[in-house]
Design a protein around this motif. Structure first.
Motif, PDB file in Angstrom:
ATOM      1  N   MET B   1     -24.623 -41.183 -44.764  1.00 41.35           N
ATOM      2  CA  MET B   1     -25.335 -41.997 -45.741  1.00 41.35           C
ATOM      3  C   MET B   1     -26.811 -42.054 -45.386  1.00 41.35           C
ATOM      4  SD  MET B   1     -24.628 -46.117 -45.631  1.00 41.35           S
ATOM      5  CE  MET B   1     -25.759 -46.831 -46.778  1.00 41.35           C
ATOM      6  N   ASP B   2     -27.644 -42.278 -46.394  1.00 40.21           N
ATOM      7  CA  ASP B   2     -29.092 -42.304 -46.184  1.00 40.21           C
ATOM      8  C   ASP B   2     -29.478 -43.373 -45.162  1.00 40.21           C
ATOM      9  OD1 ASP B   2     -29.439 -40.295 -47.907  1.00 40.21           O
ATOM     10  OD2 ASP B   2     -30.220 -41.515 -49.572  1.00 40.21           O
ATOM     11  N   ILE B   3     -30.577 -43.085 -44.476  1.00 39.50           N
ATOM     12  CA  ILE B   3     -31.054 -44.028 -43.471  1.00 39.50           C
ATOM     13  C   ILE B   3     -32.187 -44.858 -44.059  1.00 39.50           C
ATOM     14  CG2 ILE B   3     -32.091 -44.203 -41.174  1.00 39.50           C
ATOM     15  CD1 ILE B   3     -30.826 -41.340 -40.684  1.00 39.50           C
ATOM     16  N   THR B   4     -32.113 -46.175 -43.893  1.00 40.25           N
ATOM     17  CA  THR B   4     -33.207 -47.053 -44.334  1.00 40.25           C
ATOM     18  C   THR B   4     -33.677 -47.864 -43.136  1.00 40.25           C
ATOM     19  OG1 THR B   4     -32.078 -47.248 -46.453  1.00 40.25           O
ATOM     20  CG2 THR B   4     -33.933 -48.749 -46.049  1.00 40.25           C
ATOM     21  N   ARG B   5     -34.986 -47.826 -42.907  1.00 43.22           N
ATOM     22  CA  ARG B   5     -35.521 -48.526 -41.734  1.00 43.22           C
ATOM     23  C   ARG B   5     -36.394 -49.703 -42.161  1.00 43.22           C
ATOM     24  NH1 ARG B   5     -35.601 -42.935 -40.125  1.00 43.22           N
ATOM     25  NH2 ARG B   5     -34.323 -42.645 -38.248  1.00 43.22           N
ATOM     26  N   LEU B   6     -36.065 -50.852 -41.617  1.00 44.26           N
ATOM     27  CA  LEU B   6     -36.750 -52.102 -41.982  1.00 44.26           C
ATOM     28  C   LEU B   6     -37.374 -52.750 -40.751  1.00 44.26           C
ATOM     29  CD1 LEU B   6     -37.183 -54.859 -43.591  1.00 44.26           C
ATOM     30  CD2 LEU B   6     -34.834 -55.399 -42.949  1.00 44.26           C
ATOM     31  N   ILE B   7     -38.643 -53.137 -40.892  1.00 44.16           N
ATOM     32  CA  ILE B   7     -39.295 -53.907 -39.828  1.00 44.16           C
ATOM     33  C   ILE B   7     -39.604 -55.302 -40.379  1.00 44.16           C
ATOM     34  CG2 ILE B   7     -41.413 -54.155 -38.442  1.00 44.16           C
ATOM     35  CD1 ILE B   7     -40.419 -51.754 -37.363  1.00 44.16           C
ATOM     36  N   ILE B   8     -39.296 -56.317 -39.603  1.00 43.28           N
ATOM     37  CA  ILE B   8     -39.699 -57.673 -39.972  1.00 43.28           C
ATOM     38  C   ILE B   8     -40.605 -58.207 -38.871  1.00 43.28           C
ATOM     39  CG2 ILE B   8     -38.927 -59.991 -40.597  1.00 43.28           C
ATOM     40  CD1 ILE B   8     -36.232 -58.914 -41.318  1.00 43.28           C
ATOM     41  N   VAL B   9     -41.796 -58.666 -39.247  1.00 46.56           N
ATOM     42  CA  VAL B   9     -42.681 -59.286 -38.247  1.00 46.56           C
ATOM     43  C   VAL B   9     -42.930 -60.737 -38.647  1.00 46.56           C
ATOM     44  CG1 VAL B   9     -43.856 -57.223 -37.406  1.00 46.56           C
ATOM     45  CG2 VAL B   9     -44.737 -58.379 -39.439  1.00 46.56           C
ATOM     46  N   VAL B  54     -31.934 -50.794 -38.666  1.00 48.63           N
ATOM     47  CA  VAL B  54     -31.705 -49.452 -39.177  1.00 48.63           C
ATOM     48  C   VAL B  54     -30.351 -49.443 -39.882  1.00 48.63           C
ATOM     49  CG1 VAL B  54     -31.572 -47.003 -38.595  1.00 48.63           C
ATOM     50  CG2 VAL B  54     -33.052 -48.528 -37.252  1.00 48.63           C
ATOM     51  N   PHE B  55     -30.372 -49.161 -41.180  1.00 48.64           N
ATOM     52  CA  PHE B  55     -29.152 -49.098 -41.992  1.00 48.64           C
ATOM     53  C   PHE B  55     -28.803 -47.633 -42.220  1.00 48.64           C
ATOM     54  CE2 PHE B  55     -31.450 -52.927 -42.996  1.00 48.64           C
ATOM     55  CZ  PHE B  55     -30.485 -53.928 -43.094  1.00 48.64           C
ATOM     56  N   GLY B 158     -34.960 -53.449 -53.906  1.00 47.20           N
ATOM     57  CA  GLY B 158     -33.914 -52.442 -53.991  1.00 47.20           C
ATOM     58  C   GLY B 158     -33.987 -51.365 -52.929  1.00 47.20           C
ATOM     59  N   VAL B 159     -34.812 -51.549 -51.931  1.00 46.86           N
ATOM     60  CA  VAL B 159     -34.932 -50.527 -50.891  1.00 46.86           C
ATOM     61  C   VAL B 159     -33.705 -50.541 -49.972  1.00 46.86           C
ATOM     62  CG1 VAL B 159     -36.362 -49.616 -49.019  1.00 46.86           C
ATOM     63  CG2 VAL B 159     -37.448 -50.737 -50.961  1.00 46.86           C
ATOM     64  N   LEU B 160     -33.175 -51.732 -49.698  1.00 45.62           N
ATOM     65  CA  LEU B 160     -32.008 -51.825 -48.816  1.00 45.62           C
ATOM     66  C   LEU B 160     -30.723 -51.598 -49.608  1.00 45.62           C
ATOM     67  CD1 LEU B 160     -32.647 -54.912 -46.491  1.00 45.62           C
ATOM     68  CD2 LEU B 160     -33.306 -52.531 -46.168  1.00 45.62           C
ATOM     69  N   PRO B 161     -29.709 -51.071 -48.966  1.00 52.59           N
ATOM     70  CA  PRO B 161     -28.439 -50.828 -49.662  1.00 52.59           C
ATOM     71  C   PRO B 161     -27.610 -52.107 -49.802  1.00 52.59           C
ATOM     72  CG  PRO B 161     -28.281 -50.076 -47.393  1.00 52.59           C
ATOM     73  CD  PRO B 161     -29.673 -50.577 -47.583  1.00 52.59           C
ATOM     74  N   LEU B 162     -28.251 -53.239 -50.093  1.00 54.86           N
ATOM     75  CA  LEU B 162     -27.544 -54.511 -50.189  1.00 54.86           C
ATOM     76  C   LEU B 162     -27.914 -55.185 -51.504  1.00 54.86           C
ATOM     77  CD1 LEU B 162     -28.243 -55.926 -46.598  1.00 54.86           C
ATOM     78  CD2 LEU B 162     -26.047 -55.075 -47.448  1.00 54.86           C
ATOM     79  N   SER B 163     -26.928 -55.803 -52.145  1.00 53.99           N
ATOM     80  CA  SER B 163     -27.208 -56.508 -53.395  1.00 53.99           C
ATOM     81  C   SER B 163     -27.502 -57.974 -53.103  1.00 53.99           C
ATOM     82  CB  SER B 163     -25.983 -56.426 -54.312  1.00 53.99           C
ATOM     83  OG  SER B 163     -24.958 -57.260 -53.795  1.00 53.99           O
ATOM     84  N   ALA B 164     -28.046 -58.663 -54.111  1.00 51.81           N
ATOM     85  CA  ALA B 164     -28.340 -60.089 -53.937  1.00 51.81           C
ATOM     86  C   ALA B 164     -27.065 -60.849 -53.587  1.00 51.81           C
ATOM     87  CB  ALA B 164     -28.967 -60.644 -55.206  1.00 51.81           C
ATOM     88  N   GLU B 165     -25.959 -60.478 -54.214  1.00 51.25           N
ATOM     89  CA  GLU B 165     -24.712 -61.206 -53.959  1.00 51.25           C
ATOM     90  C   GLU B 165     -24.222 -60.982 -52.523  1.00 51.25           C
ATOM     91  OE1 GLU B 165     -24.209 -63.567 -56.019  1.00 51.25           O
ATOM     92  OE2 GLU B 165     -22.652 -64.193 -54.620  1.00 51.25           O
ATOM     93  N   ASP B 166     -24.415 -59.742 -52.015  1.00 53.14           N
ATOM     94  CA  ASP B 166     -24.042 -59.462 -50.613  1.00 53.14           C
ATOM     95  C   ASP B 166     -24.768 -60.433 -49.678  1.00 53.14           C
ATOM     96  OD1 ASP B 166     -22.634 -57.235 -51.466  1.00 53.14           O
ATOM     97  OD2 ASP B 166     -24.322 -55.849 -51.108  1.00 53.14           O
ATOM     98  N   VAL B 167     -26.062 -60.609 -49.932  1.00 52.78           N
ATOM     99  CA  VAL B 167     -26.868 -61.435 -49.035  1.00 52.78           C
ATOM    100  C   VAL B 167     -26.557 -62.908 -49.247  1.00 52.78           C
ATOM    101  CG1 VAL B 167     -29.220 -62.030 -48.318  1.00 52.78           C
ATOM    102  CG2 VAL B 167     -28.648 -59.664 -48.878  1.00 52.78           C
TER     103      VAL B 167
END
Lengths: 617, 194
Positions: B1-9, B54-55, B158-167
């Motif tokens: 599956m595609d890789i999505t990388r997220l940084i939170i500061v 990293v997703f 929509g960048v992350l593979p997660l929906s609002a309901e998932d979160v």
């Protein structure tokens, strides 16, 4: 119930590396756990501390790492599975015990978790503790990922019992502080209630005994190497003729790099997880199929040297490299892009060019260094000592804890620091070598850890210095763990003793001892001045609870302060105290009421008495 | 599956680690591979807290410079400081309420102009989403819920593979009972605003 006590094998949990290690130990039936807290290992013991209150697992915060290892060594020699947890530099403190414990060995499994900190996120050095395995002759395992920790801890316990030796479980910050999905195994029953079988000719390390024990250790080491050759944690992946030998967290970066470069099929990877002693035969077999090999490891060339020795003994002459100015550094931690770049360069693989953003337009941003908290009692103590010293020429040795941050301007109270407990003894040296007044700072937990011998030395050798013990009633830096000076009844915990710092200092025969309450500025200055003027060893014990800790015990609740119209913008509050609750708005000094802890130190130093408590509604 | 990388500061105390934990639990519940790393050594002492997530099918838990697909900044100056993690393909979400570091109070540094921060990030990256998270958290009835507002804005991109309901499900099960309702409102306000 603590979440790590859930007995549902197969359940997937999102766990921190340190939680996975704790869980692995519980699954292995650990009965005794000891530690002195240190980042990045601290969460392992925080979990054990909680779990010990719900189960028959024995856990203790020991006074230092040497004590922790000695306690665990005894328990393990009564047949109990034991774990001793520390950060990398902690093993320096415990090294004396470690070296001869390796001779004696253990009966029940003993796993020593030691957490290295490449890049020094929160440490004074980035020493590579893998060399302790080599120095002591003990077996060592190293996980490459959070997921691997759980099972590898169990393996380490089994290995320890097979070899009857302690096993070093070595991690790095990026294992301890990464989180991933871990599938739980089943918990096993703890065997508590140990039994010690007397055997002085194998347990009392006098020369005649140790000569036999060293021979036994070397025999165990040979046995360990045989096990390493067969260990499931030492594995070869892939069938290519380009070789990579990699251990620890760098393994993840190598896999991602090869996938991204699309060259996984050209590479063969040797991933040792059982890294001392190294499986020499396996390394030679691996190298035989390679044209060229690269060794990827953070820190020192530990693995690289082992691989080169194996190659030489096997008569193999292929190029093997790792640490080299154009390849990998001994400095800091690695990252996926950097590993990808080195692999591409070393093996001549075309890599897509990266286009880094042009950041030349980004202005110089104000730095955000960590600071003593608003209302921190250390700030008050530093201010008091500074004012008491006045125009006196002095220098400060400091120690390890939150108060180390006092070395930043404007407090600037820290001129020399090497390791835990060093401030008193280095103070002794400076006072002899120079004619300057020396003030040495140490926190309560660090005082108990290793400050006491320096204090006794100062009295015995009649040094001339002032020792300031910053007693905030907790081990604040690593997350508020108790120490021997803490009143445990405050945590509603019984069954603990309490050691008085004052009684210890007086018992050592110190000529001048006084206590201050650092929030009372003028009174404290007068007392500290007396101490500074005293010839010989003088000790100030500065007592005030850590503000964060007080808040967590719901003991805070002082009224915040505000800056009234009387302010004439002298700004002593900002320029001398630098409390982060202050900010400047429209050229006026303000206090953020959400941050202000109500310590009233600024109110006492304001020349206009302009800082006042917020009126209660 | 595609890789999505997220940084939170974020700045210590802004709830960055809880935000990343919620995302991690949401991914676990959905069966999406997820790994995370955090640096928070001295966060309680007012420093910067950075988490990387990293997703998808990658092994590493950290993200190299230029490799972030999405950057969430809880504080505008810290968002700009983390720009080195971005490329021209990165989506950036930033809170606009500043928390000036103490070095600004003492005159050792100058806080950057917010409009300059925004235009610079907008110019260098694919997209910038600007959220006044402090105001929305207040509106949701919990000033501490800045993290939830920003999660809402993040999911909306929509960048992350997660929906609002998932979160939302993860917020319901993984945040403190007493604040679940305000956390959910904060999340929704952030989601609608982005």
């Amino acid at each position: 119930m603590h979440k790590l006590l859930e007995d549902r094998p197969g359940k997937e949990m999102f766990l921190l590396g340190n939680e996975a290690i704790t869980r692995g130990a519980l699954e292995a039936g650990v009965a005794v756990a000891t530690t002195y807290p240190g980042t990045p290992s601290s969460e392992i013991s925080l979990n054990f501390f909680d779990i010990s209150r719900q189960t028959d697992l024995y856990f203790e915060y020991s006074t230092n790492e040497k004590v922790a290892l000695e306690v665990a060594a005894a328990a393990a020699n009564c047949g109990l599975r034991s774990m001793c947890i520390m950060k990398h530099v902690g093993l320096n403190v415990a090294a004396d015990a470690l070296m001869t414990l390796a001779y004696l060995g253990v009966k029940g499994g003993l796993v020593i978790v030691c957490a290295d900190d490449p890049f020094m996120f929160s440490s004074q050095n980035e020493q590579d503790n893998r060399f302790y395995a080599k120095l002591s002759g003990l077996p060592m395992v190293e996980p490459s990922s959070v997921e691997e920790c759980r099972g590898m801890v169990q393996y380490a316990f089994d290995l320890s019992e097979t070899l009857q030796e302690p096993v070093i479980f070595r991690t790095t910050t990026r294992i301890n502080h990464s989180t991933a999905v871990v599938s739980l195994g089943s918990l096993s029953e703890r065997k508590t209630g140990g039994n010690f079988k007397k055997d002085p000719f194998n347990y009392v390390a006098v020369p005649a005994v140790s000569r036999n024990l060293h021979a036994k250790l070397l025999k165990n080491l040979t046995e360990a190497e045989k096990i390493a050759e067969e260990s499931p944690y030492n594995r070869i992946e892939g069938i290519g003729d380009l070789g990579i030998v990699v251990s620890g967290v760098s393994y993840l970066y190598v896999i991602d790099a090869l996938n991204e470069l699309g060259v996984r099929d050209r590479f063969k990877i040797l991933r040792p997880g059982f890294t001392h002693p190294l499986p020499k035969g396996m390394i030679q077999a691996f190298l035989k199929g390679c044209k060229k090999a690269l060794v990827v490891e953070e820190g020192e060339p530990y693995l690289e040297e082992g691989v080169k020795v194996a190659a030489q003994e096997g008569g193999l002459t292929l190029p093997i490299n790792g640490k080299r100015t154009d390849l990998f550094s001994r400095l800091y931690e690695y990252d996926p892009a950097m590993v990808k770049k080195v692999i591409a360069g070393y093996f001549d693989i075309a890599a897509p060019a990266d286009h880094p953003l042009d950041l030349s337009e980004v202005p110089n941003l104000p730095v955000r260094p960590p600071a003593l908290c608003p209302g921190c009692s250390h700030r008050a103590t530093f201010y008091v000592v500074k004012k008491a010293a006045g125009s006196m020429e002095y220098m400060c040795t400091t120690d390890i804890g939150c108060y180390t941050l006092g070395f930043f301007p404007p407090l600037s109270m820290g001129d020399f620091l090497i390791c835990m407990g060093s401030s008193f003894a280095t103070g002794c040296g400076f006072s002899k070598a120079t004619d300057k007044k020396v003030v040495s700072f140490i926190g309560d937990s660090t005082f108990f850890h290793s400050g006491i011998p320096g204090l006794i030395n100062a009295v015995f050798n009649h040094h001339n210095l002032t020792l300031v013990i910053l007693d905030n009633g907790t081990t604040a830096m690593t997350g508020h763990q108790p120490n021997p000076g803490v009143d445990m009844t405050r945590l509603n915990m019984t069954g603990y003793g309490r050691v008085s710092i004052e009684a210890m200092v007086r018992a050592a025969g110190v000529g001048y001892v006084a206590k201050i309450k650092p929030y009372r500025i003028q009174k404290s200055i007068t007392t500290v001045r007396e101490a500074l003027e005293y010839r010989g060893v003088s000790v100030i014990i500065s007592e005030e609870m850590c503000t964060l800790y007080a808040k967590s015990l719901q003991k805070g609740g002082s009224r915040p302060f505000y800056v009234s119209d009387k302010c004439r913008n002298h700004r002593n509050c900002i320029s001398e105290l630098a409390c982060p609750a202050f900010y400047v708005e429209d050229e006026k000094v303000r206090i953020n009421p959400a941050l202000c802890a109500g310590c009233a130190v600024c109110a006492q130093i304001c020349p206009e008495n302009a800082i006042l408590p917020v009126k209660q509604e | 599956m595609d890789i999505t990388r997220l940084i939170i500061v974020a700045v210590g105390g802004q709830g960055n680690l809880l935000a990343s934990k919620v995302l991690g639990e949401a991914a676990l519940a959905k069966g999406i591979p997820v790994r995370m790393s955090e640096i928070h050594g001295m966060a309680q002492r007012g420093g910067v807290v950075e988490s990387s997530m990293v997703f998808g099918d990658a092994q590493s838990t950290i993200i190299s410079d230029g490799d972030a697909d999405v950057l969430v900044g809880f504080e505008p100056c810290e968002t700009l400081r983390a720009l080195k993690k971005c490329s021209e393909k990165t989506v950036v979400i930033t809170n606009t309420s500043p928390i000036p570091p103490f070095t600004v109070t003492t005159g050792q540094g100058v806080y950057p102009d917010i409009d300059m921060v925004k235009s610079l990030i907008r110019k260098k990256t694919r997209e910038l989403v600007v959220v006044d998270a402090a105001a929305m958290a207040g509106k949701a009835g919990n000033p501490m819920a800045v993290n939830m507002v920003l999660l809402g804005a993040l999911i909306k991109t929509g960048v992350l593979p997660l929906s609002a309901e998932d979160v939302r499900d993860a917020i319901r099960t993984k945040t403190r009972k007493g604040v679940v309702e305000t956390n959910l409102s904060a999340f929704d306000l952030g989601y609608e605003a982005a």
